[in-house]
Motif scaffolding. Structure first.
Motif, short mmCIF file in Angstrom:
data_model
loop_
_atom_site.label_atom_id
_atom_site.label_comp_id
_atom_site.label_asym_id
_atom_site.label_seq_id
_atom_site.Cartn_x
_atom_site.Cartn_y
_atom_site.Cartn_z
N LEU A 1 1.54 4.16 -2.86
CA LEU A 1 1.22 5.36 -2.69
C LEU A 1 2.43 6.27 -2.94
O LEU A 1 2.13 7.19 -3.79
CB LEU A 1 0.86 5.34 -1.04
N HIS B 1 0.84 -1.25 -0.07
CA HIS B 1 0.20 0.00 0.07
C HIS B 1 0.77 1.25 -0.13
O HIS B 1 0.67 2.20 -0.72
CB HIS B 1 -1.08 -0.15 1.32
N ASN B 2 1.92 1.20 0.91
CA ASN B 2 2.70 2.53 1.09
C ASN B 2 3.48 2.47 -0.09
O ASN B 2 3.80 3.69 -0.69
CB ASN B 2 3.38 2.45 2.39
N THR C 1 2.56 11.86 2.58
CA THR C 1 1.71 10.50 2.90
C THR C 1 1.38 10.76 4.30
O THR C 1 0.80 9.95 4.68
CB THR C 1 2.89 9.59 2.30
#
Lengths: 393, 393
Positions: free
Chosen positions: A18, A14-15, A40
DNA sequence: CCACTTTGGCAACGCTGTTGCGAAACCGCA
DNA sequence: TGCGGTTTCGCAACAGCGTTGCCAAAGTGG
């Protein structure tokens, strides 16, 4: 949708997605680690670790230094567009367009050829496969790292299963599993979607809308349809049936439509177009848009389609007039390539954490399924060349 | 929305909320750890750890054993409803309803009293505060663990800022910061939303819809509005303007509506109701519903509202007739308490990972902001009593 | 009574983002 | 030219996450 449980691997992906998405948005100029951290909400250290992984995977690279703001100048990071590619396919009634784009969405090669969508599945599949092969060859021979192909075509169809329904004008496609058939033929993961949805995605790609916004793309061509983006994600509905804008009833006792109802906006609008009454067509479009805007609280209305572009100014003015300035109205940038770029974006979106969390298609956790190796091996030192630029002592 | 970066704490809260939500859905019978693991996709061990934390926090408890399926019988876990409570407030033109519910959404106490919504902010705030105090007293004196209050009232309003706009019929509320004013008065976090959205949430709570589904609640009372749930989350739009179903234009040259347009479905429908022509009103409602269904690909249409419930069968039949059976049509369970329960659910939803990821209100990471202590201290041993039942030596 | 199955806990583990600290690089001022 | 201040960014140690391996508990069925 039944397993939203998140583990560490999901968190990492996910990160990473992102950050990768932010790098893409930043363009060739890149973004500094501190900037990424600010956007973020992650710690700068976390961003450093994440970007180190991305660099090790070849997805990101350093892009020079920025002007100092009083301290050590930031080193910009940028996406490496060539790290992977995606294919976009646009099936029209009489034409086939295939494009190959890199991670940034930039075109590497595009081909358009005539097509008879009614010529049967075998012929169409063959044509698509041939054009895909040609485009891959054009783009540079042994281009590895093609993640998959996104296919845009007129609906209705089921996005999740990749099965077509009664494609308007070509009922013989009803029930054909296009996604799986094409995936087998190409040897690649395939995603299928309606052309209006791909167009909406393509418009996001062109920066016409800020991400996480909501807008409607209204397409007036041989028919009248819509692509909806709500909260930054394409809204398709459970059966990919969303966006049936053309069969909104506007005049209860109007003329009968081929859908069986009376007074659909599509019939009314196309009749007005046929009469040459552009003002009335624009007014009708505006009323339909207003209904949509009020129902969904849309931020922006974008207009497009062959018929509309013949008099885009008049249409925009007419729609704007009905809406009263509430949400802005704009004409979508013309470009033949919007839909096919959006089709390729169907594949890329999941890489950047913008898949809309409905990864039921063939593209699942693309992150680990190819681009980034799972951990377990000590990172082989990204060998960050210290950029032997002009050093001053 | 600018900081979707996920760290370990966010991951923990996410999974905890997920499990808590499943426990709530399981009801008093509870769910076994293995079942939770299967549903979440997490490892059984992870579920064990998570449920241990929940039990330590008092949010979950064991609930007996299940029948064996060939091995050790599963020990069911259930939500502890009394671990926390929430307040729901429903502001109507002439009435005020306040309820206090536990974590499961079950009613602990409810009071309804007359109210003049036009009596001014001070009077209304005072009435709400008084009724909240009475309800809290009724429910059992020193009830600690009230997480917040959700307020439902006619729109338009802004859900994010909690500021009212020109509330239909009471323009004097325009610009009043209800959320902050009431939060100060009650000493609790407050969430504000439109009554139709609360109704939709209440209907989800009643199990009329499966979670992660999409449905529309159409409310025909003194006006005509809609609450939209798309993909399991209430769709409000950026300005909480979504759901303006009543001012959808259905007859281009129809009678003028108070909104300024002609032929809004609300005017047409209410006119038909006034004429006593229920069949026509139902047909109009059906046409509007069909437009909505086609645009959004809805799974279900629920009907409600005072006027509609006077002849619910006729309306349901009429709407069903227009829709042609595509999405099911049902009459929402009458219950005066649907809206006020939904209002309380506005507070609870964020606990169960169903906040729709737009936690811009006052309720942020409720998980840690009260119910579950942050780690750092060695868990004080949940003291799981080994249940001294009949042991067979 | 003994496999066998299923549940669920304990301990060790790998990996995550975080914290503390320091090196590097630049600006501004003396 | 030198020095403090500022900003960027990495190394090392750390707490905490879910995972894995292993085992005890508690049933069923032959």
């Amino acid at each position: 949708m039944l397993s939203p449980g998140a583990n560490l691997a999901a968190l990492r992906d996910h990160n990473a997605a992102l950050v990768l998405g932010l790098l893409r948005d930043a363009g060739p100029e890149g973004a500094s680690r501190a900037e990424l951290a600010g956007r973020t909400g992650l710690t700068p250290q976390a961003v450093s670790k994440i970007t180190a992984r991305l660099r090790a995977a070849g997805l990101a690279a350093e892009a020079g230094r920025r002007a100092s703001t009083g301290g050590k100048p930031a080193t910009a990071l940028r996406l490496v567009p060539d790290a992977a590619h995606a294919i976009g396919v646009h099936l029209e009634r009489d034409a086939l367009t295939v494009t190959l784009v890199d991670l940034s969405g930039a075109e590497a090669a595009t081909r358009t050829s005539p097509l008879d969508l009614g010529a049967g599945a075998e012929a169409v599949l063959e044509a698509v496969a041939a054009e895909v092969a040609r485009v891959r060859a054009e783009a540079g021979g042994s281009l590895l790292g093609v993640l998959g192909a996104g296919v845009a075509l007129p609906g209705p169809l089921d996005h999740r299963s990749g099965v077509l329904q009664r494609v308007t004008g070509f009922p013989q496609w009803d029930g054909f599993p296009l996604r799986d058939a094409l995936a087998g033929r190409l040897g690649l993961p395939v995603v299928v979607d309606k052309d209006t949805n791909a167009a909406a995605l393509g418009l996001v790609l062109r920066g016409c809308v800020e991400p996480s916004g909501s807008f409607a793309y209204l397409h007036l061509g041989t028919g009248l349809g819509a692509g909806l983006v709500l909260g930054g994600a394409v809204h398709r509905g459970a059966r990919t049936g969303a966006g049936e804008f053309g069969h909104q009833v506007l005049r209860l006792d109007g003329p009968r439509c081929r859908c069986g109802n009376r007074g659909c906006i599509e019939v009314l609008c196309l009749d007005a177009v046929a009469r040459g009454d552009t003002a009335e067509a624009a007014r009708l479009l505006g009323v339909g848009a207003a209904n949509l805007v009020r129902l969904l609280d849309i931020d922006l209305v974008l207009l497009g389609g062959g018929v509309l572009l013949n008099a885009s100014g008049a249409y925009a003015a007419g729609v704007r007039d009905v809406l009263g300035g509430a949400p802005p109205v704009a004409v979508a940038p013309a470009g033949e390539r919007t839909v096919v770029e959006g089709a390729a974006e169907l594949v890329l979106a999941s890489l950047f954490g913008r898949g809309g969390r409905e990864r039921d298609g063939a593209l699942q956790p693309l992150e680990k399924a190819g681009l980034m190796s799972a951990p377990g091996l000590t990172a082989p030192s990204p060998s960050s060349s210290p950029s032997p630029g002009t050093s001053r002592p």
